[in-house]
Design a protein around this motif. Structure first.
Motif, PDB file in Angstrom:
ATOM      1  N   LEU A   1       0.846  -1.188   0.000  1.00 30.73           N
ATOM      2  CA  LEU A   1       0.000   0.000   0.000  1.00 30.73           C
ATOM      3  C   LEU A   1       0.884   1.241   0.000  1.00 30.73           C
ATOM      4  CD1 LEU A   1      -2.708   1.513   0.384  1.00 30.73           C
ATOM      5  CD2 LEU A   1      -2.488   1.071   2.850  1.00 30.73           C
ATOM      6  N   GLY A   2       0.563   2.207  -0.874  1.00 29.72           N
ATOM      7  CA  GLY A   2       1.407   3.388  -0.926  1.00 29.72           C
ATOM      8  C   GLY A   2       0.762   4.555  -1.632  1.00 29.72           C
ATOM      9  N   SER A   3       1.607   5.515  -1.968  1.00 27.17           N
ATOM     10  CA  SER A   3       1.182   6.761  -2.585  1.00 27.17           C
ATOM     11  C   SER A   3       1.576   6.795  -4.060  1.00 27.17           C
ATOM     12  CB  SER A   3       1.832   7.941  -1.858  1.00 27.17           C
ATOM     13  OG  SER A   3       3.253   7.877  -2.014  1.00 27.17           O
ATOM     14  N   TYR A   4       1.198   7.876  -4.723  1.00 25.97           N
ATOM     15  CA  TYR A   4       1.600   8.067  -6.119  1.00 25.97           C
ATOM     16  C   TYR A   4       3.119   8.183  -6.220  1.00 25.97           C
ATOM     17  CZ  TYR A   4       1.863  10.097 -10.800  1.00 25.97           C
ATOM     18  OH  TYR A   4       2.163  10.335 -12.112  1.00 25.97           O
ATOM     19  N   ASP A   5       3.720   8.794  -5.215  1.00 25.35           N
ATOM     20  CA  ASP A   5       5.179   8.895  -5.190  1.00 25.35           C
ATOM     21  C   ASP A   5       5.812   7.507  -5.156  1.00 25.35           C
ATOM     22  OD1 ASP A   5       7.762  10.476  -4.719  1.00 25.35           O
ATOM     23  OD2 ASP A   5       7.713   9.192  -2.945  1.00 25.35           O
ATOM     24  N   ASN A   6       5.263   6.610  -4.341  1.00 25.69           N
ATOM     25  CA  ASN A   6       5.774   5.240  -4.295  1.00 25.69           C
ATOM     26  C   ASN A   6       5.662   4.563  -5.655  1.00 25.69           C
ATOM     27  OD1 ASN A   6       4.240   4.996  -1.077  1.00 25.69           O
ATOM     28  ND2 ASN A   6       6.421   5.206  -1.460  1.00 25.69           N
ATOM     29  N   SER A   7       4.544   4.797  -6.351  1.00 28.57           N
ATOM     30  CA  SER A   7       4.319   4.142  -7.640  1.00 28.57           C
ATOM     31  C   SER A   7       5.223   4.681  -8.736  1.00 28.57           C
ATOM     32  CB  SER A   7       2.852   4.315  -8.072  1.00 28.57           C
ATOM     33  OG  SER A   7       2.591   5.655  -8.466  1.00 28.57           O
ATOM     34  N   SER A   8       5.837   5.840  -8.509  1.00 29.67           N
ATOM     35  CA  SER A   8       6.691   6.455  -9.522  1.00 29.67           C
ATOM     36  C   SER A   8       8.155   6.048  -9.400  1.00 29.67           C
ATOM     37  CB  SER A   8       6.583   7.982  -9.432  1.00 29.67           C
ATOM     38  OG  SER A   8       7.164   8.467  -8.226  1.00 29.67           O
ATOM     39  N   ARG A   9       8.506   5.300  -8.365  1.00 32.85           N
ATOM     40  CA  ARG A   9       9.903   4.923  -8.120  1.00 32.85           C
ATOM     41  C   ARG A   9      10.180   3.555  -8.750  1.00 32.85           C
ATOM     42  NH1 ARG A   9      12.295   8.348  -4.264  1.00 32.85           N
ATOM     43  NH2 ARG A   9      10.791   9.780  -3.296  1.00 32.85           N
ATOM     44  N   LEU A  10      10.518   3.599 -10.010  1.00 32.77           N
ATOM     45  CA  LEU A  10      10.694   2.386 -10.813  1.00 32.77           C
ATOM     46  C   LEU A  10      11.708   1.432 -10.207  1.00 32.77           C
ATOM     47  CD1 LEU A  10      10.233   0.786 -13.462  1.00 32.77           C
ATOM     48  CD2 LEU A  10      12.004   2.195 -14.518  1.00 32.77           C
ATOM     49  N   SER A  11      12.878   1.927  -9.853  1.00 33.58           N
ATOM     50  CA  SER A  11      13.944   1.065  -9.353  1.00 33.58           C
ATOM     51  C   SER A  11      13.563   0.386  -8.044  1.00 33.58           C
ATOM     52  CB  SER A  11      15.234   1.871  -9.160  1.00 33.58           C
ATOM     53  OG  SER A  11      15.694   2.384 -10.398  1.00 33.58           O
ATOM     54  N   LEU A  12      12.918   1.136  -7.139  1.00 38.18           N
ATOM     55  CA  LEU A  12      12.559   0.560  -5.854  1.00 38.18           C
ATOM     56  C   LEU A  12      11.478  -0.504  -5.989  1.00 38.18           C
ATOM     57  CD1 LEU A  12      12.619   3.560  -3.360  1.00 38.18           C
ATOM     58  CD2 LEU A  12      14.422   1.962  -3.996  1.00 38.18           C
ATOM     59  N   LEU A  13      10.530  -0.291  -6.888  1.00 40.99           N
ATOM     60  CA  LEU A  13       9.488  -1.294  -7.108  1.00 40.99           C
ATOM     61  C   LEU A  13      10.100  -2.579  -7.667  1.00 40.99           C
ATOM     62  CD1 LEU A  13       6.590   0.873  -8.576  1.00 40.99           C
ATOM     63  CD2 LEU A  13       6.816  -0.022  -6.255  1.00 40.99           C
ATOM     64  N   LYS A  14      11.052  -2.434  -8.566  1.00 38.32           N
ATOM     65  CA  LYS A  14      11.727  -3.612  -9.109  1.00 38.32           C
ATOM     66  C   LYS A  14      12.507  -4.341  -8.023  1.00 38.32           C
ATOM     67  CE  LYS A  14      12.315  -2.367 -13.985  1.00 38.32           C
ATOM     68  NZ  LYS A  14      13.322  -2.128 -15.061  1.00 38.32           N
ATOM     69  N   ILE A  15      13.165  -3.587  -7.151  1.00 37.99           N
ATOM     70  CA  ILE A  15      13.925  -4.205  -6.062  1.00 37.99           C
ATOM     71  C   ILE A  15      13.014  -5.042  -5.179  1.00 37.99           C
ATOM     72  CG2 ILE A  15      15.107  -3.674  -3.893  1.00 37.99           C
ATOM     73  CD1 ILE A  15      16.516  -1.399  -5.320  1.00 37.99           C
ATOM     74  N   GLN A  16      11.793  -4.562  -4.952  1.00 39.57           N
ATOM     75  CA  GLN A  16      10.849  -5.291  -4.107  1.00 39.57           C
ATOM     76  C   GLN A  16      10.082  -6.372  -4.877  1.00 39.57           C
ATOM     77  OE1 GLN A  16       8.902  -1.624  -2.332  1.00 39.57           O
ATOM     78  NE2 GLN A  16       9.275  -2.790  -0.475  1.00 39.57           N
ATOM     79  N   GLY A  17      10.304  -6.475  -6.179  1.00 38.50           N
ATOM     80  CA  GLY A  17       9.640  -7.509  -6.953  1.00 38.50           C
ATOM     81  C   GLY A  17       8.195  -7.198  -7.261  1.00 38.50           C
ATOM     82  N   ILE A  18       7.830  -5.907  -7.263  1.00 31.98           N
ATOM     83  CA  ILE A  18       6.452  -5.490  -7.544  1.00 31.98           C
ATOM     84  C   ILE A  18       6.324  -5.134  -9.026  1.00 31.98           C
ATOM     85  CG2 ILE A  18       4.652  -3.789  -7.043  1.00 31.98           C
ATOM     86  CD1 ILE A  18       5.935  -3.445  -4.274  1.00 31.98           C
ATOM     87  N   PHE A  19       5.428  -5.846  -9.733  1.00 35.98           N
ATOM     88  CA  PHE A  19       5.243  -5.584 -11.156  1.00 35.98           C
ATOM     89  C   PHE A  19       3.768  -5.409 -11.529  1.00 35.98           C
ATOM     90  CE2 PHE A  19       9.467  -7.376 -10.985  1.00 35.98           C
ATOM     91  CZ  PHE A  19      10.163  -6.609 -11.920  1.00 35.98           C
TER      92      PHE A  19
END
Length: 254
Positions: free
Chosen positions: A56-74
């Motif tokens: 669960l997060g914000s629009y800012d969280n959804s814009s951080r491509l590298s961090l989402l990839k690190i966490q395995g979120i696709f």
């Protein structure tokens, strides 16, 4: 830059710098424990609601491509029509189009499909405080068989900044009535939580305690109350790190 630094960006500003050093990009620095603790709710990382699955997060969280990839979120569930889907070639998006009420059934169906596919998914709105938490609460009620009060408390403990407004909470009560046939009458119509009852949601980089108990299994409508065991207990089989990253384990470039 050393590999270890590339793998572990700052948990607050998401840039790469040592904890004791000032960030060369934004000037952020972990000055002391008090500042660090107050910064947790503004973390660049989304809040983990169900281990290895629901975030669960914000629009800012959804814009951080590298961090989402690190966490395995696709997979990303966008609950705000005005929010742009930035990386359509990288992530699988599902958008809710109604700006007034939330189509809970549509949102829950997408999340259940992600669960079935064993895919990690981020649910976000603009701030991560109102619409997206309401969707997550609705999912917990529909898919896990938890009542509204239990579901709200579960989300609130993992993301203390959640502030679902009265109108959306009324929609959640209607959704609870649709699922269970009635609403709980043994609690307030709108949840009130003291600050002492809310546990910090952010623990990235630290080992989570585990005394052997596990979270209720996904998809089990007969799940016992979540309050029968400490909420900090996490399934032993859950791991976090390079093994969960796609692209043959390669980290995104700095």
């Amino acid at each position: 830059m050393r590999k270890r630094e590339r793998e572990h960006p700052c948990g607050v500003c998401a840039h790469y710098h040592k904890k004791e050093e000032t960030c060369g990009v934004c000037g952020h620095r972990m000055c002391d424990a008090a500042v660090q603790q107050s910064s947790l709710q503004l973390s660049a990382f989304p809040s983990e609601i169900l281990p290895g699955f629901l975030y669960l997060g914000s629009y800012d969280n959804s814009s951080r491509l590298s961090l989402l990839k690190i966490q395995g979120i696709f997979h990303i569930l966008n609950t705000v029509p005005a929010c742009q889907n930035l990386y359509k070639n990288t992530f699988t998006y599902h958008c809710l189009q109604d700006e007034q009420s939330i189509p809970f059934d549509d949102a829950v169906n997408f999340l259940e499909q992600c669960e079935k596919d064993r895919a990690r998914v981020l649910v976000h709105c603009m701030s991560g405080k109102n619409r997206s938490p309401a969707v997550v609460v609705a999912y917990l009620m529909k898919s896990k068989g938890w009542r509204l009060g239990q579901s709200y408390q579960w989300v609130k403990e993992r993301r203390p900044s959640v502030e679902i407004n009265q109108a959306l909470y009324q929609q959640l009560q209607d959704f609870e009535r649709k699922i269970f046939g009635n609403i709980e009458n043994n609690g307030p119509t709108f949840p009130v939580f003291s600050s002492s009852s809310v546990a910090p949601a952010f623990n990235f980089g630290f080992e989570k305690p585990n005394d052997g108990a596990a979270l209720p299994a996904f998809g089990n409508a007969g799940t016992p109350s979540i309050f029968t065991s400490p909420t900090s207990e996490i399934p032993q089989q859950f791991t976090f790190g390079a093994a969960n990253i796609r692209n043959n384990g390669a980290f995104p470039p700095c």
